[in-house]
Design an enzyme around this catalytic site. Structure first.
Site, short mmCIF file in Angstrom:
data_model
loop_
_atom_site.label_atom_id
_atom_site.label_comp_id
_atom_site.label_asym_id
_atom_site.label_seq_id
_atom_site.Cartn_x
_atom_site.Cartn_y
_atom_site.Cartn_z
N LYS A 97 0.84 -1.21 0.00
CA LYS A 97 0.00 0.00 0.00
C LYS A 97 0.88 1.26 0.00
O LYS A 97 0.66 2.17 -0.79
CB LYS A 97 -0.87 0.02 1.24
CG LYS A 97 -1.57 1.34 1.51
CD LYS A 97 -2.49 1.31 2.70
CE LYS A 97 -1.80 1.50 4.01
NZ LYS A 97 -1.47 2.89 4.37
N ASN A 98 1.88 1.28 0.88
CA ASN A 98 2.66 2.51 1.08
C ASN A 98 3.71 2.75 0.01
O ASN A 98 4.41 3.76 0.05
CB ASN A 98 3.27 2.53 2.48
CG ASN A 98 2.19 2.70 3.53
OD1 ASN A 98 1.05 3.05 3.22
ND2 ASN A 98 2.53 2.40 4.77
N ARG A 144 -5.08 10.48 4.58
CA ARG A 144 -4.01 11.44 4.78
C ARG A 144 -2.96 11.39 3.68
O ARG A 144 -2.30 12.37 3.38
CB ARG A 144 -3.29 11.17 6.09
CG ARG A 144 -4.11 11.10 7.32
CD ARG A 144 -3.25 10.81 8.49
NE ARG A 144 -1.90 11.33 8.27
CZ ARG A 144 -1.59 12.61 8.28
NH1 ARG A 144 -2.52 13.48 8.45
NH2 ARG A 144 -0.35 12.99 8.07
N CYS A 202 -5.09 12.21 13.02
CA CYS A 202 -5.84 10.95 12.86
C CYS A 202 -5.73 10.22 14.20
O CYS A 202 -5.15 10.71 15.15
CB CYS A 202 -5.26 10.12 11.72
SG CYS A 202 -3.69 9.37 12.12
N ARG A 249 0.13 14.09 13.26
CA ARG A 249 0.57 13.91 11.88
C ARG A 249 0.80 15.25 11.15
O ARG A 249 0.22 15.52 10.11
CB ARG A 249 -0.42 13.07 11.09
CG ARG A 249 -0.93 11.81 11.76
CD ARG A 249 0.08 10.70 11.88
NE ARG A 249 0.53 10.17 10.62
CZ ARG A 249 -0.10 9.23 9.92
NH1 ARG A 249 -1.26 8.77 10.35
NH2 ARG A 249 0.39 8.77 8.78
N VAL A 265 2.52 18.23 8.79
CA VAL A 265 3.22 18.15 7.49
C VAL A 265 4.16 19.34 7.32
O VAL A 265 4.48 19.75 6.20
CB VAL A 265 2.21 18.09 6.32
CG1 VAL A 265 1.47 16.75 6.31
CG2 VAL A 265 1.21 19.26 6.37
N ASP A 312 4.45 0.30 12.00
CA ASP A 312 3.25 -0.36 11.46
C ASP A 312 3.14 -1.82 11.86
O ASP A 312 2.16 -2.48 11.54
CB ASP A 312 3.23 -0.25 9.92
CG ASP A 312 3.03 1.18 9.49
OD1 ASP A 312 3.20 1.46 8.28
OD2 ASP A 312 2.73 2.03 10.34
N ILE A 334 7.54 6.62 17.36
CA ILE A 334 7.21 7.39 16.16
C ILE A 334 5.94 8.21 16.35
O ILE A 334 5.92 9.42 16.10
CB ILE A 334 7.05 6.45 14.93
CG1 ILE A 334 8.32 5.63 14.70
CG2 ILE A 334 6.64 7.24 13.69
CD1 ILE A 334 9.46 6.37 14.06
N ARG A 375 -8.60 -0.94 4.61
CA ARG A 375 -7.82 0.14 3.99
C ARG A 375 -6.44 -0.36 3.60
O ARG A 375 -5.81 0.17 2.68
CB ARG A 375 -7.66 1.31 4.97
CG ARG A 375 -8.94 2.00 5.34
CD ARG A 375 -8.69 3.21 6.18
NE ARG A 375 -7.73 4.14 5.57
CZ ARG A 375 -7.46 5.33 6.04
NH1 ARG A 375 -8.06 5.75 7.15
NH2 ARG A 375 -6.61 6.13 5.45
C1 EPZ Z 1 4.11 6.86 6.57
O1 EPZ Z 1 3.32 7.87 7.17
C2 EPZ Z 1 3.20 5.66 6.38
N1 EPZ Z 1 2.10 6.02 5.49
C3 EPZ Z 1 2.64 5.22 7.74
O2 EPZ Z 1 1.86 4.04 7.51
C4 EPZ Z 1 3.82 4.86 8.64
O3 EPZ Z 1 3.32 4.51 9.91
C5 EPZ Z 1 4.76 6.07 8.76
O4 EPZ Z 1 5.20 6.49 7.45
C6 EPZ Z 1 6.01 5.74 9.57
O5 EPZ Z 1 6.70 4.68 8.98
C7 EPZ Z 1 2.34 6.06 4.15
O6 EPZ Z 1 3.45 5.83 3.69
C8 EPZ Z 1 1.19 6.42 3.27
P1 EPZ Z 1 6.10 10.14 8.83
P2 EPZ Z 1 3.90 9.38 7.27
O7 EPZ Z 1 5.98 11.43 8.09
O8 EPZ Z 1 4.78 9.66 6.14
C9 EPZ Z 1 6.28 13.35 12.32
C10 EPZ Z 1 -0.02 2.66 7.72
O9 EPZ Z 1 -0.54 2.10 8.70
N2 EPZ Z 1 6.22 14.35 11.24
O10 EPZ Z 1 7.26 9.26 8.51
O11 EPZ Z 1 2.72 10.27 7.51
C11 EPZ Z 1 5.03 12.51 12.44
O12 EPZ Z 1 4.07 13.16 13.27
C12 EPZ Z 1 0.45 4.09 7.83
O13 EPZ Z 1 0.16 2.11 6.61
C13 EPZ Z 1 6.30 15.71 11.56
O14 EPZ Z 1 6.42 16.08 12.71
O15 EPZ Z 1 4.77 9.30 8.60
C14 EPZ Z 1 5.55 11.24 13.06
O16 EPZ Z 1 5.67 11.42 14.46
C15 EPZ Z 1 0.16 4.66 9.20
N3 EPZ Z 1 6.26 16.62 10.54
C16 EPZ Z 1 6.95 11.10 12.46
O17 EPZ Z 1 7.30 12.40 11.98
C17 EPZ Z 1 6.15 16.25 9.22
O18 EPZ Z 1 6.12 17.13 8.33
C18 EPZ Z 1 7.04 10.12 11.27
O19 EPZ Z 1 6.00 10.44 10.39
C19 EPZ Z 1 6.05 14.87 8.93
C20 EPZ Z 1 6.10 13.94 9.94
#
Ligand code: EPZ
Length: 419
Positions: free
Chosen positions: A22-23, A94, A118, A123, A125, A306, A328, A398
């Site tokens: 998926k990811n 998201r 969520c 989360r 950006v 995950d 995380i 999902r």
């Molecule tokens: C990706 O989410 C995955 N989703 C998530 O999978 C996965 O859990 C996550 O990476 C961590 O491996 C997809 O790839 C679609 P991050 P992402 O940005 O990119 C913080 C699933 O179950 N952060 O790596 O949204 C954030 O809050 C999903 O398949 C900021 O602070 O995760 C988190 O604490 C759930 N500012 C950490 O970084 C930002 O601009 C890692 O988040 C971005 C992130």
């Protein structure tokens, strides 16, 4: 609302076919926005999030021919006619934020809804936004939307404050069409980031360093038609290994690729059991209670967040005490209270769960809260005594293709109830 009725305890035997990741599929679909030629994708999983993204891309004017039976999808954004990604679409998934980078690079102006939080955390950006600003984008946040403008993005050196998977992916996609070289430091190393880079390179992008913490992208004028096959889903692989570790039995995981599993595979092997990589897959056999295994979630190649809920379900019936640190996301223990209702002995202190394994769990009525929590509840219900009902199973759909059918084919007593 659909539910799973799971009668345990189960013993599993048989083989499963992993679906596409998926990811990896989600960012790769968004990469189609970067070119005005056809992008042919293979090994496409029939998932709720994939269908949601296809709806979103269609609303932007992307031509789509998807065949979930053949697991193929052809995308062509030559007729791109909108640069607005609405809250209605983003709030359901998201990962829609992954349209921001490619749309801005392709159209010069874009309005994408902020995703909001969520179940598992806030989360934010901010890293996506800061990186694009470094590349010359003029970004304002207004009425819950990201308004971004850039006549032509320019290459920049970006050092993200923290490791972000979709942040790295958004910036890498935007950099493909920027003027000059972009260097992303502190980049995410997940296999899904590498798979996206492979797809972009097949489209003519100039990328190196994917899979390391420094990715270099040389901007090009345009990208071209390409084909790409999505990698297998490592989290689906890990989820089924947790199921066999908790329940016992023997399964063969086809198209298993150890190289994309990271530390999760090593941790799962230390649960006990026998692991044999053979014929392009993995044979896993557990014929005794699993050993407790502690972990701390961290970016790849560390233990995948995950996989945290699924390992917790294994530890709930293991023969010792395990500590699980969720480093995380700030709220990714929603499955704990549901497992406690099954008799699991879990204490949460801050971001650490202390799991005292017990011989038995008892079935219960359960509520899924998010994708991976629901996967953990399924594993717990498989090994519990009696009939569990897991509600809001749409969370599971999902990210997992036909998990009820795949488990039933392994001998589990799992029935999807449509109310
Ligand atoms: C990706 O989410 C995955 N989703 C998530 O999978 C996965 O859990 C996550 O990476 C961590 O491996 C997809 O790839 C679609 P991050 P992402 O940005 O990119 C913080 C699933 O179950 N952060 O790596 O949204 C954030 O809050 C999903 O398949 C900021 O602070 O995760 C988190 O604490 C759930 N500012 C950490 O970084 C930002 O601009 C890692 O988040 C971005 C992130």
């Amino acid at each position: 609302m659909e539910k799973f009725k799971v009668s345990g305890p189960s013993r599993l035997s048989g083989e499963i076919d992993l679906d596409g990741a998926k990811n990896a599929c989600l960012p790769i679909f968004c990469a189609s926005l970067l070119s005005s030629e056809e992008l042919n994708i293979f090994n496409v999983p029939r998932l709720g999030d994939v269908q949601t993204l296809l709806t979103l891309l269609k609303s932007l004017g992307v031509e789509i021919e998807v065949d979930f039976e053949r697991k193929t999808c052809v995308l062509n954004s030559k007729g791109l006619c909108s640069n607005i990604v609405s809250y209605e679409l983003v709030k359901t998934m998201r990962a829609s934020i992954l349209t921001l980078g490619p749309l801005l690079a392709r159209m010069g102006e874009v309005k994408v809804s902020l995703p909001g939080g969520c179940a598992i955390g806030q989360r934010p950006v901010d890293q996506h936004i800061k990186g694009l600003e470094k590349m010359g984008a003029d970004i304002t946040l207004r009425d819950g939307y990201i308004d971004a403008k850039a006549n032509k993005l320019r290459g920049a050196r970006i050092v993200t404050d923290l490791i972000t998977v979709t942040g790295t992916e958004n910036l890498m996609m935007a950099a493909c069409l920027a003027e000059g070289q972009t260097v992303i430091e502190n980049a995410a190393r997940e296999p899904e980031v590498v798979d996206l880079a492979c797809c972009l390179k097949s489209m003519g992008a100039k990328i190196e360093g994917e899979g390391t913490d420094i990715i270099r992208i040389e901007g090009v004028e345009k990208l071209i038609a390409a084909s790409h096959r999505v990698i297998p889903d490592r989290i689906e692989a890990g989820t089924f290994i947790c199921a066999i570790a908790a329940c016992g039995g023997q399964i063969f995981v086809k198209n298993f690729d150890r190289k994309i599993m990271g530390l999760a595979y090593e941790k799962l092997k230390s649960c006990g059991g026998e692991f044999l990589e053979v014929n392009g897959g993995l044979k896993v056999k557990f014929d005794q209670r699993p050993t407790s295994v502690s972990c701390q979630t961290s970016p790849f190649p560390g233990f995948a967040t995950d996989m945290q809920a699924q390992l917790m379900a294994v530890n709930a019936v293991s023969d010792g005490i395990a500590l699980i640190d969720e480093s995380i996301f700030e709220n990714r223990f929603m499955h704990v209270s549901e497992m406690q209702r099954m008799g699991a002995d879990i204490k949460v202190k801050g971001r650490t769960a202390i799991v005292q394994g017990k011989k038995r769990l008892s079935a219960a009525k359960l509520m899924a809260t998010d994708l991976r929590a629901s996967a953990g509840l399924v594993v717990a219900a498989l090994v519990a005594d009696g009939e569990s009902l897991i509600d809001r199973i749409y969370h599971l759909d999902r990210g997992y293709v036909n998990m009820d059918i795949k488990l039933a084919e392994l001998g589990a007593n799992v029935v999807r109830i449509r109310e």
